[in-house]
Design a protein around this motif. Structure first.
Motif, PDB file in Angstrom:
ATOM      1  N   PRO A  39       0.792  -1.240   0.000  1.00  0.00           N
ATOM      2  CA  PRO A  39       0.000   0.000   0.000  1.00  0.00           C
ATOM      3  C   PRO A  39       0.818   1.282   0.000  1.00  0.00           C
ATOM      4  O   PRO A  39       0.411   2.265  -0.618  1.00  0.00           O
ATOM      5  CB  PRO A  39      -0.819  -0.115   1.292  1.00  0.00           C
ATOM      6  CG  PRO A  39      -0.877  -1.561   1.590  1.00  0.00           C
ATOM      7  CD  PRO A  39       0.411  -2.136   1.102  1.00  0.00           C
ATOM      8  N   MET A  40       1.954   1.302   0.692  1.00  0.00           N
ATOM      9  CA  MET A  40       2.735   2.538   0.756  1.00  0.00           C
ATOM     10  C   MET A  40       3.187   2.997  -0.625  1.00  0.00           C
ATOM     11  O   MET A  40       3.330   4.188  -0.879  1.00  0.00           O
ATOM     12  CB  MET A  40       3.967   2.349   1.654  1.00  0.00           C
ATOM     13  CG  MET A  40       3.656   2.201   3.120  1.00  0.00           C
ATOM     14  SD  MET A  40       2.801   3.633   3.840  1.00  0.00           S
ATOM     15  CE  MET A  40       1.126   3.017   3.952  1.00  0.00           C
ATOM     16  N   PHE A  41       3.390   2.060  -1.505  1.00  0.00           N
ATOM     17  CA  PHE A  41       3.715   2.389  -2.890  1.00  0.00           C
ATOM     18  C   PHE A  41       2.465   2.364  -3.764  1.00  0.00           C
ATOM     19  O   PHE A  41       2.193   3.288  -4.528  1.00  0.00           O
ATOM     20  CB  PHE A  41       4.746   1.400  -3.435  1.00  0.00           C
ATOM     21  CG  PHE A  41       5.025   1.553  -4.904  1.00  0.00           C
ATOM     22  CD1 PHE A  41       6.027   2.400  -5.343  1.00  0.00           C
ATOM     23  CD2 PHE A  41       4.276   0.866  -5.853  1.00  0.00           C
ATOM     24  CE1 PHE A  41       6.283   2.553  -6.694  1.00  0.00           C
ATOM     25  CE2 PHE A  41       4.522   1.010  -7.200  1.00  0.00           C
ATOM     26  CZ  PHE A  41       5.533   1.860  -7.622  1.00  0.00           C
ATOM     27  N   GLY A  42       1.685   1.300  -3.639  1.00  0.00           N
ATOM     28  CA  GLY A  42       0.596   1.045  -4.575  1.00  0.00           C
ATOM     29  C   GLY A  42      -0.518   2.067  -4.557  1.00  0.00           C
ATOM     30  O   GLY A  42      -1.060   2.425  -5.609  1.00  0.00           O
ATOM     31  N   ILE A  43      -0.888   2.560  -3.368  1.00  0.00           N
ATOM     32  CA  ILE A  43      -2.004   3.503  -3.286  1.00  0.00           C
ATOM     33  C   ILE A  43      -1.660   4.803  -4.009  1.00  0.00           C
ATOM     34  O   ILE A  43      -2.435   5.299  -4.840  1.00  0.00           O
ATOM     35  CB  ILE A  43      -2.380   3.776  -1.816  1.00  0.00           C
ATOM     36  CG1 ILE A  43      -3.012   2.518  -1.203  1.00  0.00           C
ATOM     37  CG2 ILE A  43      -3.340   4.955  -1.713  1.00  0.00           C
ATOM     38  CD1 ILE A  43      -3.305   2.639   0.275  1.00  0.00           C
TER      39      ILE A  43
END
Length: 407
Positions: A39-43
């Motif tokens: 999530p820290m990258f993907g969002i």
């Protein structure tokens, strides 16, 4: 443009091979590692890609690509100076924003450079940069981390992106935009909301997002946790893991991605929807090998089984993006690709690694070093469901009233 994707995925994937060292230094649990790689990258990658795609459909795409390269390369470098988990999370947020600008702009460019019957191969060659980037991330990242530490590895891989951004800005020209197709029904409005509403109301587009998202759920979970899995279960060093995964995912995966594009190009001659059979068959075939990979007690059996999923793991890339380029009108192609990419990354990166990490933490008191492998077996049924979704996309595309026009 392939070189951009190489650096894109090298900077993105480098963190996976560094997870054992980061986990030890910051005393992290697996769910935190899943959040960090997912999530820290993907969002931010998903959310930022949508407005940048709107710009890509109207403004100079070369400048957008150059600016994106500079931003995510600098933030990868900054990641090497973080002193705690939350600082690293913020840096990964920034990397996600920077990388979001490359794929929609490049995919839109390539649709203007290649006719429909060559797009799957062209996109597969471009997508092979992903495998080369993974090769570099695992091989160089593992070697540098073993000798100089994970921080030096992050700084080292950031330098090529800074240099390439300058080269692209001064040497690559913006091509003329060409071609429209009509398979979305009524003409799509130029506004972002109009484009999104029309795309999301199209059944084949929705199912393509679901198929790509489920396939990516498995793929990104495997990429994120394979280094830690091999470290904890088989006590392998970062250099050993980096070499093995570089060969499997970089060389084998690159060849598989390229061949998937070539096969899809041959199939679409007989019908533009037939390219969907390539990821469907590849994902279904990989399912039993995933189970063997994560449950085998012998490292040689595990690595041999991993070769098949690694070779076909990215087979969805060329056919999926070629389908978007062929069936979506030219003036909203970048937006369609960004919306598809957002769905794929939110499902794949946003849900895959954190779920696998959390499940492994729950299983660890009972299964010790086998817990992560058991959690990763969840990727097998998800891959099979993704294959069925691609078959659904094929039948929906066959029912499209008007075939796409040749550009």
């Amino acid at each position: 443009m392939t070189s951009v994707f190489v650096i894109n995925f090298m900077d993105r994937q480098i963190l996976s091979i560094l997870l054992p060292q980061i986990k030890a230094e910051f005393f992290l649990e697996n769910w935190q590692l899943g959040v960090l790689t997912g999530p820290m990258f993907g969002i931010m990658y998903s959310v930022s890609g949508l407005p940048i795609a709107v710009l890509s459909d109207s403004f100079n795409r070369i400048k957008i690509i150059s600016a994106s390269l500079i931003s995510f390369s600098l933030l990868t470098m900054i990641s090497g100076f973080c002193v705690n988990f939350w600082q690293l999370c913020v840096a990964r947020f920034g990397v996600g924003v920077g990388e979001a600008g490359t794929t929609p702009a490049i995919s839109s460019l390539m649709a203007d450079l290649y006719p429909p019957q060559q797009r799957a191969s062209a996109m597969a060659i471009y997508a092979s940069g992903l495998n080369i980037g993974i090769l570099a991330a695992f091989f160089l990242g593992g070697a540098i981390a073993d000798h100089f530490g994970w921080r030096t590895a992050l700084v080292a891989v950031s330098i090529p992106g800074l240099l390439l951004s300058i080269i692209i800005f001064f040497t690559v020209n913006e091509p003329q935009r060409t071609g429209r197709s009509h398979s979305l029904g009524p003409a799509t409005k130029d506004s972002w909301f109009g484009a999104m509403r029309t795309l999301l109301s199209t059944p084949w587009f929705r199912w393509l997002m679901i198929a790509g998202g489920m396939a990516s759920w498995s793929l990104f979970s495997i990429l994120a946790f394979s280094p830690l899995f091999l470290t904890e279960k088989f006590q392998m060093s970062a250099t050993q893991i980096g070499l093995i995964l570089a060969l499997l995912n970089g060389v084998g995966g690159g060849l598989g991605t390229f061949m998937a594009g070539r096969i899809a190009d041959r199939l679409v001659v007989r019908g533009p929807a037939r390219g969907m059979f390539v990821p469907a068959v590849a994902l279904a075939a990989s399912t039993p090998f995933l189970i063997v990979y994560f449950l085998a007690g012998d490292v040689r059996i595990a690595i041999a089984a991993a070769a098949i999923p690694a070779a076909v793991g990215f087979s969805l890339t060329g056919p999926s993006y070629a389908t978007l380029q062929t069936f979506v009108p030219a003036h909203v192609r970048a937006q369609a690709i960004a919306i598809f990419g957002a769905a794929v990354n939110l499902m794949g990166l946003g849900l895959g690694p954190p779920v696998i990490g959390a499940v492994s933490d729950l299983l660890e008191p009972y299964f010790a070093e086998r817990a992560l492998g058991l959690a990763l077996t969840l990727t097998a049924p998800i891959s099979l469901l993704a294959a069925l979704c691609y078959v659904r996309v094929y039948f929906l595309l066959r029912s499209v009233d008007k075939e796409p026009t040749a550009d």
